[in-house]
Design an enzyme around this catalytic site. Structure first.
Site, short mmCIF file in Angstrom:
data_model
loop_
_atom_site.label_atom_id
_atom_site.label_comp_id
_atom_site.label_asym_id
_atom_site.label_seq_id
_atom_site.Cartn_x
_atom_site.Cartn_y
_atom_site.Cartn_z
N SER A 261 1.19 -1.18 0.05
CA SER A 261 -0.14 0.22 0.17
C SER A 261 0.83 1.61 -0.20
CB SER A 261 -1.23 0.26 1.39
OG SER A 261 -1.74 -1.27 1.16
N CYS B 44 -1.86 -6.27 2.47
CA CYS B 44 -3.05 -5.77 2.96
C CYS B 44 -4.33 -6.81 1.04
CB CYS B 44 -3.30 -4.33 3.09
SG CYS B 44 -5.22 -3.25 2.45
N CYS C 57 -5.80 -7.30 4.59
CA CYS C 57 -7.06 -6.55 5.53
C CYS C 57 -7.41 -7.38 4.02
CB CYS C 57 -7.21 -4.54 4.86
SG CYS C 57 -5.45 -4.73 6.34
N LYS D 34 -9.22 -11.21 3.67
CA LYS D 34 -10.10 -11.12 5.44
C LYS D 34 -11.15 -10.92 5.80
CE LYS D 34 -9.15 -7.74 8.19
NZ LYS D 34 -8.91 -7.50 8.92
N TYR E 54 -5.10 -8.03 17.09
CA TYR E 54 -6.29 -8.14 15.78
C TYR E 54 -6.31 -9.36 14.86
CZ TYR E 54 -5.55 -2.78 15.66
OH TYR E 54 -4.99 -1.43 15.82
N GLU F 58 -9.64 -11.62 15.12
CA GLU F 58 -10.28 -11.77 13.71
C GLU F 58 -10.33 -13.08 13.41
OE1 GLU F 58 -9.55 -6.88 12.42
OE2 GLU F 58 -8.06 -8.44 11.62
N ARG G 223 -4.47 -6.39 24.53
CA ARG G 223 -3.89 -5.60 25.15
C ARG G 223 -3.92 -4.05 24.10
NH1 ARG G 223 1.57 -5.17 25.89
NH2 ARG G 223 1.84 -6.44 23.95
N ASP H 173 4.65 -0.38 7.61
CA ASP H 173 5.21 -1.33 8.64
C ASP H 173 6.82 -2.02 8.94
OD1 ASP H 173 2.59 -1.60 8.24
OD2 ASP H 173 2.82 -3.25 8.40
N THR I 170 -2.58 -0.27 7.53
CA THR I 170 -2.42 0.40 6.06
C THR I 170 -3.03 1.62 5.52
OG1 THR I 170 -3.94 -2.11 4.92
CG2 THR I 170 -3.49 -0.30 3.36
N HIS J 114 -33.18 8.46 14.44
CA HIS J 114 -33.75 7.83 15.15
C HIS J 114 -34.78 7.26 14.13
CE1 HIS J 114 -36.09 6.17 18.88
NE2 HIS J 114 -36.93 6.27 18.29
N GLU K 50 -27.78 6.47 17.54
CA GLU K 50 -28.06 7.74 18.27
C GLU K 50 -27.36 8.30 19.92
OE1 GLU K 50 -32.29 7.91 18.99
OE2 GLU K 50 -32.35 5.97 18.16
P1 NDP Z 1 -0.39 -8.03 17.63
O1 NDP Z 1 0.45 -7.04 18.35
O2 NDP Z 1 -1.83 -7.11 17.71
O3 NDP Z 1 -0.87 -9.29 19.03
C1 NDP Z 1 0.27 -10.36 19.15
C2 NDP Z 1 -0.17 -11.06 20.01
O4 NDP Z 1 0.23 -12.87 20.54
C3 NDP Z 1 -0.86 -10.41 21.65
O5 NDP Z 1 -1.80 -10.85 21.67
C4 NDP Z 1 0.51 -10.67 21.79
O6 NDP Z 1 0.65 -11.41 23.68
C5 NDP Z 1 0.91 -11.99 21.72
N1 NDP Z 1 2.23 -13.17 21.30
C6 NDP Z 1 3.13 -12.19 21.21
N2 NDP Z 1 4.18 -12.50 21.13
C7 NDP Z 1 4.08 -13.76 21.96
C8 NDP Z 1 4.27 -14.96 22.57
N3 NDP Z 1 5.89 -15.14 22.22
N4 NDP Z 1 4.01 -15.47 22.80
C9 NDP Z 1 2.48 -16.02 23.05
N5 NDP Z 1 2.32 -15.20 22.72
C10 NDP Z 1 2.52 -13.88 22.07
O7 NDP Z 1 -0.06 -8.86 16.32
P2 NDP Z 1 -1.20 -9.30 15.50
O8 NDP Z 1 0.11 -10.48 14.31
O9 NDP Z 1 -2.66 -9.80 15.60
O10 NDP Z 1 -0.90 -8.25 14.15
C11 NDP Z 1 -0.08 -7.32 13.63
C12 NDP Z 1 -0.41 -5.65 13.63
O11 NDP Z 1 -1.08 -5.41 12.46
C13 NDP Z 1 -1.16 -4.65 13.83
O12 NDP Z 1 -0.71 -4.60 15.54
C14 NDP Z 1 -2.16 -3.98 13.75
O13 NDP Z 1 -1.40 -2.92 13.82
C15 NDP Z 1 -2.27 -5.06 11.69
N6 NDP Z 1 -3.48 -4.91 11.76
C16 NDP Z 1 -4.39 -3.97 12.02
C17 NDP Z 1 -5.56 -5.32 11.20
C18 NDP Z 1 -6.60 -4.08 11.48
O14 NDP Z 1 -7.25 -2.92 11.11
N7 NDP Z 1 -8.17 -4.48 11.97
C19 NDP Z 1 -5.80 -5.95 11.59
C20 NDP Z 1 -4.74 -6.99 11.13
C21 NDP Z 1 -3.92 -6.83 11.86
P3 NDP Z 1 0.77 -9.53 24.68
O15 NDP Z 1 -0.24 -8.36 24.16
O16 NDP Z 1 0.83 -10.66 25.92
O17 NDP Z 1 1.80 -8.93 23.83
#
Ligand code: NDP
Length: 442
Positions: free
Chosen positions: A11, A39, A44, A47, A174, A178, A201, A298, A306, A431, A436
């Site tokens: 993107s 993306c 995106c 998905k 995310y 999802e 988180r 990224d 994106t 409404h 609302e």
């Molecule tokens: P995230 O950083 O959102 O989530 C990673 C998850 O994996 C967290 O729950 C984390 O836990 C866990 N984790 C990380 N390392 C370990 C480990 N070593 N052992 C066990 N669990 C672990 O990453 P995603 O891969 O889901 O997405 C990447 C990025 O892509 C997002 O941050 C977002 O920016 C983008 N994205 C956006 C979307 C949207 O806009 N709808 C959709 C998909 C992706 P903990 O919380 O404890 O760290």
């Protein structure tokens, strides 16, 4: 010699290349995989198409409460995959055409930095450029445990030949949430395993709790405070051993445990491009420590979304080619998570406001939307607004429920303009809608 050579046709890279080329600069772009990047090809877009596919199961069950009697409903994974892939192919062609129509030359090769003004392709061709833009994006990362090679990443989900009957999803960000929602909607038995004590988180605590409740109500087995210790093959598929001593026998295990910048073999070390935590380090104008090498999206691991990469690309072109130094605006970026229930959010969470020591008021409503009264769907909707007490300024809006992603786009305009709670109160309601509630919060 090109005015600009872009490495990575996702993107951000595509937008930068097209914009510079359409202004008369000579531009080349290299892509070693498929034009469109994460993306369009493996993120995106495919998905979201799967989100749409998964939504139908809820529509079918909701329809009963409205007098519909639907029999013999079944889902064909291969048919959905074929339709989805056709759409991705169409988009890839459109992206290529748009690049070519703007005058960008496309190299379907892996490219790496060779010198200050030189890029080497994997066919050994060396290309010269005045400016180089790194827009190589990111890729999934997996944790270390025995048998992790048997697990799939989010990229691999798009290659699955069959809908798994039983699946473990590891992580609660995310992607994990999802896909837990998607596989659940498509009829798989889903277990989401997460090391933390709640999902998503960094999001507002009420969002995390309502998404978790929504997933659980729909039958997702959410296992918190738990790690995967090993995955082994067994006669029925894969066996995942968890730190809580549970053993799960499933068809697939997906690690959705975060993503990392795509920096391997780019020649960054040789040219001395500075990195920080494996991301390309850039200044506020997205310039690396090498004066003619810039990076966006990224690969810089700032805000991995994106629309942000696209805005980074526009800021880069303004800075370098339009003599208009532009710092990309990463403030108040709205976000959506396409779970069921869906999430839309902009601004600060309650915890973030607390940490800043701001005195604030929370306006919140959690209600059963009208549509769910007849359908019997237990899903609730949440609308939450965090307001600075002194100024009445809205610091955060958090929505969970149908249409949350669409709604937050509009709410974000108001928040970005500096709207106050009184501005929302002064706006007449539409409404009957769920939205609302946003202008009648008290
Ligand atoms: P995230 O950083 O959102 O989530 C990673 C998850 O994996 C967290 O729950 C984390 O836990 C866990 N984790 C990380 N390392 C370990 C480990 N070593 N052992 C066990 N669990 C672990 O990453 P995603 O891969 O889901 O997405 C990447 C990025 O892509 C997002 O941050 C977002 O920016 C983008 N994205 C956006 C979307 C949207 O806009 N709808 C959709 C998909 C992706 P903990 O919380 O404890 O760290």
């Amino acid at each position: 010699m090109y005015d600009l050579f872009v490495i990575g046709a996702g993107s951000g890279g595509v937008r930068s290349a097209r914009l510079a080329a359409s202004q008369g600069f000579s531009v080349g772009i290299a892509e070693s995989s498929r034009v469109g990047g994460t993306c369009v090809i493996r993120g995106c877009v495919p998905k979201k198409l799967m989100v749409y596919a998964a939504e139908f199961s809820q529509y079918f069950s909701d329809s009963k409460g409205y007098g519909w009697n639907i029999k013999g409903v079944n889902f064909d994974w291969q048919q959905m995959v074929a339709a989805r892939n056709n759409e991705i192919d169409r988009l890839e062609v459109a992206y290529k055409k748009n690049l070519e129509n703007s005058g960008v030359e496309i190299y379907e090769n892996f490219a790496k930095l060779k010198g200050l003004n030189a890029i080497e392709l994997d066919n050994k061709k060396v290309i010269e450029a005045k400016h180089i833009l790194l827009a190589t994006g990111g890729k999934p990362k997996k944790p270390k445990f025995h048998g992790v090679q048997l697990t799939k990443s989010s990229d691999d989900i798009f290659m699955m030949k069959n809908l798994p009957k039983k699946i473990v999803i590891y992580g609660a960000g995310y992607i994990a949430c999802e896909f837990a929602s998607i596989f659940n909607g498509l009829g798989a038995e889903v277990t989401l395993v997460h090391r933390g004590d709640n999902l998503l988180r960094g999001f507002d605590c009420d969002i995390s709790s309502l998404v978790r409740q929504g997933l659980e109500d729909k039958g997702v087995n959410v296992v918190l405070n738990t790690m995967i210790e090993s995955v082994t093959k067994c006669s029925k598929g894969l066996s995942a051993a968890l730190s809580n001593n549970q053993q799960l026998v499933v068809n697939e295990v997906v690690c959705a445990t975060g993503r990392k910048p795509n920096i391997e073999n780019l020649g960054l070390e040789k040219l001395g491009v500075n990195l920080e935590k494996d991301a390309v380090l850039v200044d506020e104008y997205q310039r690396t420590n090498i004066s003619n090498v810039y990076a966006i999206g990224d690969v810089t691991d700032r805000l991995n979304l994106t629309p942000v990469a696209i805005r980074d690309g526009i800021a880069f072109v303004n800075t370098v080619f339009n003599n208009k130094p532009t710092i990309p605006d990463h403030h108040l970026v709205p976000k959506a998570v396409f779970t069921k229930p869906e999430v839309g959010t902009v601004g600060l969470s309650e915890l973030e406001v607390e940490k800043k020591g701001i005195i604030f008021v929370v306006y919140k409503t959690e209600f059963k939307p009208m549509k769910n009264q007849l359908s019997g769907n237990p899903q609730k909707t949440l609308m939450k607004m965090i307001v600075e007490k002194k100024s009445d300024k809205i610091l955060g809006v958090h929505i969970v429920g149908d249409g949350a992603a669409e709604l937050i786009q509009i709410a974000a305009v108001a928040v970005k303009m500096g709207a106050t709670k009184s501005d929302f109160d002064a706006t007449c309601a539409v409404h009957p809608t769920a939205a609302e509630e946003l202008v009648t919060l008290n």
